[in-house]
Design a protein around this motif. Structure first.
Motif, PDB file in Angstrom:
ATOM      1  N   ALA A 410      -7.219  -4.217 -10.340  1.00  0.00           N
ATOM      2  CA  ALA A 410      -5.784  -4.669 -10.773  1.00  0.00           C
ATOM      3  C   ALA A 410      -4.871  -3.776  -9.906  1.00  0.00           C
ATOM      4  CB  ALA A 410      -5.594  -4.407 -12.220  1.00  0.00           C
ATOM      5  N   GLY A 411      -5.033  -2.486  -9.672  1.00  0.00           N
ATOM      6  CA  GLY A 411      -4.375  -1.540  -8.867  1.00  0.00           C
ATOM      7  C   GLY A 411      -4.479  -2.192  -7.507  1.00  0.00           C
ATOM      8  N   SER A 412      -5.544  -2.593  -6.834  1.00  0.00           N
ATOM      9  CA  SER A 412      -5.481  -3.308  -5.515  1.00  0.00           C
ATOM     10  C   SER A 412      -4.528  -4.396  -5.326  1.00  0.00           C
ATOM     11  CB  SER A 412      -6.834  -3.574  -5.193  1.00  0.00           C
ATOM     12  OG  SER A 412      -7.817  -2.635  -5.327  1.00  0.00           O
ATOM     13  N   ILE A 413      -4.553  -5.436  -6.311  1.00  0.00           N
ATOM     14  CA  ILE A 413      -3.448  -6.245  -6.455  1.00  0.00           C
ATOM     15  C   ILE A 413      -1.979  -5.749  -6.551  1.00  0.00           C
ATOM     16  CG2 ILE A 413      -2.552  -8.304  -7.911  1.00  0.00           C
ATOM     17  CD1 ILE A 413      -5.181  -8.587  -9.020  1.00  0.00           C
ATOM     18  N   ILE A 414      -1.593  -4.834  -7.253  1.00  0.00           N
ATOM     19  CA  ILE A 414      -0.218  -4.057  -7.095  1.00  0.00           C
ATOM     20  C   ILE A 414      -0.069  -3.879  -5.562  1.00  0.00           C
ATOM     21  CG2 ILE A 414       1.072  -2.405  -7.894  1.00  0.00           C
ATOM     22  CD1 ILE A 414      -0.010  -2.941 -10.574  1.00  0.00           C
ATOM     23  N   GLY A 415      -1.207  -3.099  -5.028  1.00  0.00           N
ATOM     24  CA  GLY A 415      -0.955  -2.516  -3.904  1.00  0.00           C
ATOM     25  C   GLY A 415      -0.707  -3.324  -2.676  1.00  0.00           C
ATOM     26  N   LEU A 416      -0.684  -4.710  -2.798  1.00  0.00           N
ATOM     27  CA  LEU A 416      -0.642  -5.672  -1.838  1.00  0.00           C
ATOM     28  C   LEU A 416       0.796  -5.755  -1.645  1.00  0.00           C
ATOM     29  CD1 LEU A 416      -2.767  -8.581  -3.143  1.00  0.00           C
ATOM     30  CD2 LEU A 416      -3.028  -7.177  -1.055  1.00  0.00           C
ATOM     31  N   ALA A 417       1.673  -5.479  -2.670  1.00  0.00           N
ATOM     32  CA  ALA A 417       3.188  -5.391  -2.522  1.00  0.00           C
ATOM     33  C   ALA A 417       3.921  -4.242  -2.489  1.00  0.00           C
ATOM     34  CB  ALA A 417       3.654  -6.477  -3.648  1.00  0.00           C
ATOM     35  N   VAL A 418       3.099  -3.115  -2.973  1.00  0.00           N
ATOM     36  CA  VAL A 418       3.664  -1.948  -3.199  1.00  0.00           C
ATOM     37  C   VAL A 418       3.104  -0.858  -2.133  1.00  0.00           C
ATOM     38  CG1 VAL A 418       4.497  -0.110  -4.634  1.00  0.00           C
ATOM     39  CG2 VAL A 418       3.994  -2.268  -5.629  1.00  0.00           C
ATOM     40  N   GLU A 419       3.988  -0.298  -1.100  1.00  0.00           N
ATOM     41  CA  GLU A 419       3.429   0.734  -0.376  1.00  0.00           C
ATOM     42  C   GLU A 419       2.970   2.078  -1.080  1.00  0.00           C
ATOM     43  OE1 GLU A 419       5.539   1.532   2.970  1.00  0.00           O
ATOM     44  OE2 GLU A 419       5.591  -0.432   3.749  1.00  0.00           O
ATOM     45  N   GLY A 420       1.838   2.647  -0.761  1.00  0.00           N
ATOM     46  CA  GLY A 420       1.385   4.016  -1.248  1.00  0.00           C
ATOM     47  C   GLY A 420       0.711   4.092  -2.428  1.00  0.00           C
ATOM     48  N   VAL A 421       0.224   2.886  -2.878  1.00  0.00           N
ATOM     49  CA  VAL A 421      -0.866   3.144  -4.100  1.00  0.00           C
ATOM     50  C   VAL A 421      -2.020   3.308  -3.411  1.00  0.00           C
ATOM     51  CG1 VAL A 421      -1.782   1.545  -5.725  1.00  0.00           C
ATOM     52  CG2 VAL A 421       0.522   0.995  -5.293  1.00  0.00           C
ATOM     53  N   GLN A 422      -2.658   4.430  -4.366  1.00  0.00           N
ATOM     54  CA  GLN A 422      -3.839   4.949  -3.864  1.00  0.00           C
ATOM     55  C   GLN A 422      -4.709   4.688  -5.177  1.00  0.00           C
ATOM     56  OE1 GLN A 422      -4.024   8.829  -1.498  1.00  0.00           O
ATOM     57  NE2 GLN A 422      -1.965   8.923  -2.528  1.00  0.00           N
ATOM     58  N   ILE A 423      -6.064   4.110  -5.070  1.00  0.00           N
ATOM     59  CA  ILE A 423      -6.863   3.680  -6.017  1.00  0.00           C
ATOM     60  C   ILE A 423      -7.895   4.782  -6.407  1.00  0.00           C
ATOM     61  CG2 ILE A 423      -8.476   1.890  -7.186  1.00  0.00           C
ATOM     62  CD1 ILE A 423      -5.708   0.829  -6.368  1.00  0.00           C
ATOM     63  N   GLU A 424      -7.930   5.277  -7.562  1.00  0.00           N
ATOM     64  CA  GLU A 424      -9.065   6.460  -7.754  1.00  0.00           C
ATOM     65  C   GLU A 424     -10.365   5.619  -7.922  1.00  0.00           C
ATOM     66  OE1 GLU A 424      -9.420   9.511 -11.632  1.00  0.00           O
ATOM     67  OE2 GLU A 424      -9.327   7.386 -11.819  1.00  0.00           O
ATOM     68  N   ASN A 425     -11.339   6.130  -7.489  1.00  0.00           N
ATOM     69  CA  ASN A 425     -12.616   5.559  -7.555  1.00  0.00           C
ATOM     70  C   ASN A 425     -12.852   4.184  -7.479  1.00  0.00           C
ATOM     71  OD1 ASN A 425     -15.364   5.584  -8.393  1.00  0.00           O
ATOM     72  ND2 ASN A 425     -15.186   5.744 -10.326  1.00  0.00           N
ATOM     73  N   VAL A 426     -12.350   3.633  -6.510  1.00  0.00           N
ATOM     74  CA  VAL A 426     -12.552   2.255  -6.145  1.00  0.00           C
ATOM     75  C   VAL A 426     -13.892   1.706  -6.129  1.00  0.00           C
ATOM     76  CG1 VAL A 426     -12.754   2.058  -3.596  1.00  0.00           C
ATOM     77  CG2 VAL A 426     -11.531   0.171  -4.836  1.00  0.00           C
TER      78      VAL A 426
END
Length: 449
Positions: A410-426
């Motif tokens: 889910a966080g990766s999906i948001i990161g497609l459109a939002v710069e600077g999203v970092q996923i903890e423990n992908v």
């Protein structure tokens, strides 16, 4: 100038630079793989599982069955077709049933299917079987299975917790018969009893007596797979009593089964097409399936995409617009995190309903989604049975996953459109989707480049 080091547990979610155009081969279904492993292990003859999912959950299931004496042999075909893999379908597992026995120890990890499907199998073993797992597994409901097995004749030592850790003292057989359970917190309680029921002396009659039953497609999957191996099942879907399932005692057939792709794990890739206005093809999408992920075709179409089932697979195309949705997800709760992520980027509000049971999954998914999206600038509120999402301009930040694979995607999906999203423990995506970061970056390699 010294650069600030990136925390090793944080994965910078890639931003899409344009419309994606990719074909993504999704590994096999965890739900089908783990049900197939149990049924093959209880069969009267050896069987094959082709294209099984190799992930943490499925490997935990295989090891649990091996601990009880089942033979599971793994083969991988090369460019030439090896003996034992006659159709050249790639990796295959040969399952060789044996007399189930203890003493044994089963590590369930945090896999709901292992912690719920294996105790009925252990009740059929000769000897004690101890169940343990990750700390979160101690918090997940198991009382429905424990209480039901006691009614059906099993002896279980759980110190009154109704949860892990516990020991099942198998007696080599189980009487079976009629049992009432409240499966409103997990449909897996019903599936767990049905899967082993053909080996019970009297079979089983399971009556659900609680509130709304979630994730019905997964119970339909269990019934369908039981019938494929020769079991006789009466169910509500085919004219039986509401909320009652009956399985007759019988020998099970060893089958040669090819595992379908995991359609729920296709969700982030389809979401990428929706968000970027691109196109993603998922090969081998089945025309008929009991997998709940098949409902993504309808849901994501309502949110602004279009899809077509072709000889190449499912072709999903985004329109460049994302619309909010008001949807009951009670049957497809596992899709909620990905839908919530897309909804946070939509052009109108969304209401996701019917998923109160997600508070008892790998983490409390409703609380986790609310907190993480809001910390990126979103506006999400919990309701009694779901989420209300009002889209707002989001910003970068750390997206915590709580060791939950669907939070990571889910966080990766948001990161497609939002710069600077970092996923903890992908890396937690390895629970059901091995090598997700590579698949994600390869999908994006053709996005506007």
């Amino acid at each position: 100038m010294t650069e600030t080091p990136v925390h090793p547990a944080l994965w910078p979610a890639p931003v899409a630079t344009g419309a994606v155009d990719a074909t993504v081969t999704v590994p096999g279904s965890k739900s089908v793989t783990n049900r197939a492993l149990v049924l093959a292990s209880l069969a009267a003859e050896p069987g094959w599982l082709r294209r099984p999912l190799r992930s943490r959950d499925s490997l935990l299931m295989a090891e649990a069955l091996r601990a009880l004496g089942v033979g599971i042999e793994e083969t991988v075909s090369s460019s030439s077709t090896p003996a034992g893999d006659p159709d050249g379908s790639g990796e295959a597992w040969r399952v060789i049933p044996a007399g189930l026995h203890g003493p044994a120890t089963v590590d369930v990890g945090n896999a709901g299917t292992v912690m719920r499907f294996m105790p009925p199998v252990a009740a059929l073993a000769d000897g004690p079987v101890r169940f343990d797992g990750d700390p979160r597994s101690y918090e997940r409901p198991l009382n429905g299975v424990i209480d039901a097995l006691r009614v059906l004749g099993a002896r279980i030592d759980d110190d009154g917790r109704g949860a892990l850790p516990m020991t099942v003292h198998g007696g080599g057989a189980l009487d079976g018969g009629r049992v009432e359970i409240d499966a409103s917190s997990s449909s897996q309680f019903v599936s767990a009893l049905l899967l082993s029921a053909p080996r019970f002396n009297q079979g089983v009659e399971v009556r659900h007596v609680g509130g709304s039953l979630p994730s019905m497609p997964h119970i339909r999957m269990t019934v369908d797979m039981l019938r494929q191996v020769g079991a006789q099942v009466d169910e509500p879907e085919t004219g039986g009593e509401p909320n009652v399932w009956r399985v007759s005692p019988s020998a099970l057939l060893g089958r040669d089964l090819t595992i379908e792709p995991d359609l729920s794990n296709a969700q982030p890739f389809l979401a990428a097409a929706l968000i970027t206005g691109g196109k993603v093809t998922i090969p081998d999408w089945p025309e008929r399936t009991t997998q709940p992920g098949d409902q993504l075709r309808r849901i994501f179409t309502e949110m602004g995409g279009s899809c077509e089932l072709t000889d190449r697979g499912l072709v999903f195309t985004g329109s460049g617009s994302i619309h909010g949705i008001d949807v009951d997800l009670s049957e497809v709760g596992e899709l909620t995190p990905g839908i919530a992520a897309v909804a946070a980027l939509a052009d109108s509000p969304s209401t996701l309903r019917g998923v109160a049971h997600l508070r008892l999954h790998e983490t409390d998914r409703l609380a986790a989604l609310t907190k993480e999206i809001n910390e990126l600038g979103g506006d999400v509120t919990e309701t009694e049975d779901g989420l209300h999402i009002r889209p707002r301009r989001l910003h970068g930040g750390i997206f915590h996953t709580y060791d939950d694979h669907r939070m990571a995607t889910a966080g990766s999906i948001i990161g497609l459109a939002v710069e600077g999203v970092q996923i903890e423990n992908v890396a937690t995506t390895a629970k059901t989707l091995p090598d997700f970061p590579r698949m994600w970056t390869e999908m994006l390699a053709g996005a506007g480049n």
